[in-house]
Design an enzyme around this catalytic site. Sequence first.
Site, PDB file in Angstrom:
ATOM      1  N   ASP A 122      37.742  42.602  48.284  1.00  0.00           N
ATOM      2  CA  ASP A 122      37.947  44.043  48.403  1.00  0.00           C
ATOM      3  C   ASP A 122      38.832  44.428  49.584  1.00  0.00           C
ATOM      4  OD1 ASP A 122      36.408  44.772  46.193  1.00  0.00           O
ATOM      5  OD2 ASP A 122      34.552  44.654  47.341  1.00  0.00           O
ATOM      6  N   ARG A 126      49.508  52.736  23.129  1.00  0.00           N
ATOM      7  CA  ARG A 126      48.195  53.212  23.526  1.00  0.00           C
ATOM      8  C   ARG A 126      48.119  53.490  25.017  1.00  0.00           C
ATOM      9  NH1 ARG A 126      44.927  48.556  20.308  1.00  0.00           N
ATOM     10  NH2 ARG A 126      44.876  49.573  18.287  1.00  0.00           N
ATOM     11  N   ARG A 149      37.695  37.320  40.742  1.00  0.00           N
ATOM     12  CA  ARG A 149      37.242  36.577  41.923  1.00  0.00           C
ATOM     13  C   ARG A 149      37.576  35.103  41.877  1.00  0.00           C
ATOM     14  NH1 ARG A 149      32.952  39.852  43.450  1.00  0.00           N
ATOM     15  NH2 ARG A 149      33.060  38.745  45.406  1.00  0.00           N
TER      16      ARG A 149
END
Lengths: 324, 324, 324, 324
Positions: free
Chosen positions: B128, B163, B257
């Site tokens: 993070d 989309r 991760r």
Amino acid sequence: MKKIAVLTSGGDAPGLNACIRAVVRAGHYYNCEVIGVRRGFKGLIEKQFISLTPRDVGGIIDKGGTFLLSAREDRFLEYKYRKIAANNIREEKIDGLFVIGGNGSFQGAYLLSKEFGIPIIGIPKTIDNDTYGTEYTIGFDTAVNNAVDAIDKIRDTSESHERVFVIEVMGRKSGFLALAAGISTGADVTLIPEYPFPMHVIVKSIVDALNRGKKFAIVVVAEGVASAKEIADILNEKLKPFDFGGVRYSVLGYIQRGGSPTSYDRIMASRFGVFAVEEFMRGNRDFMVALENGKILSKPLEVSFGRIKKPDLKDFELNNILTI
Amino acid sequence: MKKIAVLTSGGDAPGLNACIRAVVRAGHYYNCEVIGVRRGFKGLIEKQFISLTPRDVGGIIDKGGTFLLSAREDRFLEYKYRKIAANNIREEKIDGLFVIGGNGSFQGAYLLSKEFGIPIIGIPKTIDNDTYGTEYTIGFDTAVNNAVDAIDKIRDTSESHERVFVIEVMGRKSGFLALAAGISTGADVTLIPEYPFPMHVIVKSIVDALNRGKKFAIVVVAEGVASAKEIADILNEKLKPFDFGGVRYSVLGYIQRGGSPTSYDRIMASRFGVFAVEEFMRGNRDFMVALENGKILSKPLEVSFGRIKKPDLKDFELNNILTI
Amino acid sequence: MKKIAVLTSGGDAPGLNACIRAVVRAGHYYNCEVIGVRRGFKGLIEKQFISLTPRDVGGIIDKGGTFLLSAREDRFLEYKYRKIAANNIREEKIDGLFVIGGNGSFQGAYLLSKEFGIPIIGIPKTIDNDTYGTEYTIGFDTAVNNAVDAIDKIRDTSESHERVFVIEVMGRKSGFLALAAGISTGADVTLIPEYPFPMHVIVKSIVDALNRGKKFAIVVVAEGVASAKEIADILNEKLKPFDFGGVRYSVLGYIQRGGSPTSYDRIMASRFGVFAVEEFMRGNRDFMVALENGKILSKPLEVSFGRIKKPDLKDFELNNILTI
Amino acid sequence: MKKIAVLTSGGDAPGLNACIRAVVRAGHYYNCEVIGVRRGFKGLIEKQFISLTPRDVGGIIDKGGTFLLSAREDRFLEYKYRKIAANNIREEKIDGLFVIGGNGSFQGAYLLSKEFGIPIIGIPKTIDNDTYGTEYTIGFDTAVNNAVDAIDKIRDTSESHERVFVIEVMGRKSGFLALAAGISTGADVTLIPEYPFPMHVIVKSIVDALNRGKKFAIVVVAEGVASAKEIADILNEKLKPFDFGGVRYSVLGYIQRGGSPTSYDRIMASRFGVFAVEEFMRGNRDFMVALENGKILSKPLEVSFGRIKKPDLKDFELNNILTI
């Protein structure tokens, strides 16, 4: 001089561009004029036709997706819209419509042949590899490798945290992708729709592994069997007594369909496309290209309709032998 | 001759093995004996200590996860277990405990220092990148590239089917990862917890794009803002009038991760690890390694506690400039 | 309303397209008209100018190479051709020429400023990262990761056959790339032009490793030091007495410059590009964008001329600590 | 209860570990004791035997190279050393020797069968895919994808600098790898040993492309035809009159053999290994596993000796159709 049209229909798959390229260039090689239809059947109805030269398809063999675009088109279920599509095709004096698609797209296109005499050539693609009548469909190899790359990554966390991971891969009705991903990653359990077995067996095999001292495990599940979350919830409940890092799940989702096609997909897409054009030039109509016993050949389009292609039981059992 | 111990704590991150290797080899280089603690704080309590030589950490610089394992350990919240951990450390005559972890792990380890005088050395890691006091934490670069690779793949489907895709990336309280992934993939909208804006603005920006004739879009959302499904549901509702391929969503999850660390993570992990040992040898204690103004230095461990690191507003605004 | 032009010059590097995109879109954001110059200085002389809108640079952030093309142009060394180039720029009423290039390209462009008053804005790129005055140049991170991926692969063969591999990476005068690749792959020896040491030391360190029982090793050499073949020949001769799989070499070559840019390169290219335009709008001229202490700022263009940027000795020594 | 031994011989190939794992686990499944022989024939002579349990081969399915190692061993050409090897095998009471290798390794092992009655089971691997009698050899798919990834990267530079690139891939006597790489990357010319054509034809096809306005091109050449440098030198000479970025070359080398195996290689290696053990359990001896018409079966080991497997002419012609 013949005039042919090519479209892509249904879910996208890596290798579509390579196949369009092959149809266009083989068409050109055999002196055909080539039209590209944008957005699949929708483009047939709305006459979204573009001219395609060999140069227009340069630099796309390595690109995922389809530059001709794809779209859902429910109107094609109605006779009156198919008639419009057929008229557009006739107006353009197209001698053969090359449909790169799955089973459903072939059935849709086949109506154009039966109802209006439009010659159809089907080239099978789907990352699920579940089109009956052919051992291979464009996009499968790349999708499997995408899933395997993802699971290899998740294994790092699985091992480091000693967790059981339930990983959901694509496959609503078909387990080819899950099975290939499971074998390739040494998954402890692989769940596919074709060979169901009760949940308590799955739980037992994980419990056995934990009892033997193994503290992590990978369960691969095809989305058609159950959601990863459902399986994970059950396992979480049943594995409470054990000392390990817990159960987690992951849904691989759309990353499986994208990305640069593998060499295998580029080559199969190229071979399928060239073969389709050559077969068309030999006068064959209303056929699909297929791989059978490792060879490319043509089959009547109807062969694939309403029939189910199952993974070899032998491959399914492979997993029992290879995981401990 | 000093004796040091190293452990990894909290969620795994690519580069942990590279960092353990660096601590072990730098320790050896400076004549320390090195102990590896398995399973983080749990291993401290249960004395899961192993001796580590330079050779033991060969061939791991390119591996994801952590070979020392990681685990949740709620007992560490209790004084009596921390006392057991401290006793184990003292018994082993360890002169410094190197904790490769995030903010939370540093706070936990700091209690060992305050309560029992165990010298702590913190090396920041978290995908993070939200540890206050350092510009970089090990694992971030690989996680971002993992997310970017995945989004690049999904873009193939997004474009081919015209989309709008909502893609959820990791980040419960922090938007660094989402922001970097959004800038890198040219996302039309990036939603992060630090700079919230109302849903109607997001809808408007997609509507504007569709009105301009753009038929696909990518929305990147940090999990802390909302789930991809929630955003997709709202967009689906609001975008009904438009002719495009619809809204879909994908949750990238654990693939972010894992995997082999990037060069950047391997190098930062190596530098952080070596610097930590050198600083320890110079007598520094209870510090964390940090990157500040592009340089590696040490800071008191407490610096990172209870403070929030936010992405630069300038980087957030970059997206407004770069997407059209 | 200002009018700016952008070109790429010198060897290609991953991230060039991301940077062009940033200049074009930031230009548009700040109300500039943007011209793209094809083929670098050659395009200036031959007036290969194209208009660029924000939409023209969509879908390129993830593409390697440069869609504006690059070319050698020796004529630019002559005054009369520079005059033609300057006249073309003036005729087009261009207020600022953005040169995405290396040291050499900056010096060439600077002559247009000194001789003809053309305002120049330099944005540094080179996979070598050897432009003086900036800590980073676009393309470096991707090139390093490309080299690392390749060396990780070769290590498989090195280990399996117990061979010593000498791997030559790019870098005629500069060892940044080799050093980063060497640290990242745990190379036993890394040879760079900036910190030369005699061959017998290298031989000794491999001999020591073989004597300790290690049967494979990786030597990374920057091309400016010696060719991989030269080093391999010497090692082959000196290591004859040992029982191992022999010495092999590999030249990584052009694969280092290509491929989709990493997230880091995409972001730095985007930031550099936007900052360059913003600085230009603030009235700054004849500057280069630079990264210093982790921050983006501007410096006079001349700062980079004739000066040599060396890797930090500390990083070079890291290898001694980390390899055993 | 049977006792089997497994070894890897010759150049390493991605998928060897997956195949060893399959032999070990299938052996275990069918109640065999399994011995691993390190360093191929060298290990047979020196009795480098290790016991292998299913757990010993966990976590290796995704690893390149071979953990059993491989080595050249010229002594095996001499009868007296083969006798030592045979004695070692007999002493250990091994009922079957599984040789994962190429044509040459099969011939070597076959002598152990003829001279000393040691039962041999051959499993074909080579990145060249040139073992007669089988459509597939382990390692080929990964090697092709490695080459394709590299060429895709070089294409970025080729296009950006408008250069002709000559790229040398592995294949001393065989063009399977070059052909697959050429088709997959849309190479303008692919040169393989099996279908030679004179240099002036190659030159002409590049000249034609340049005359048509195409300014870059990719030539893929198998190392057995000529070195990339030789081809590049000739092209450089002949293409002087043209305005383009010049000719460059690159030798891909060892990166082709390494890296994590593709899903296809993992699955084929797994199937080959399990089938080999099952066939052995059914009493078959002195056979090789083969893929024929897409099915796995066994053939007498001698089938592969002294015969040459050539790529399908059809595939070679594909390139003429697909490149323009």
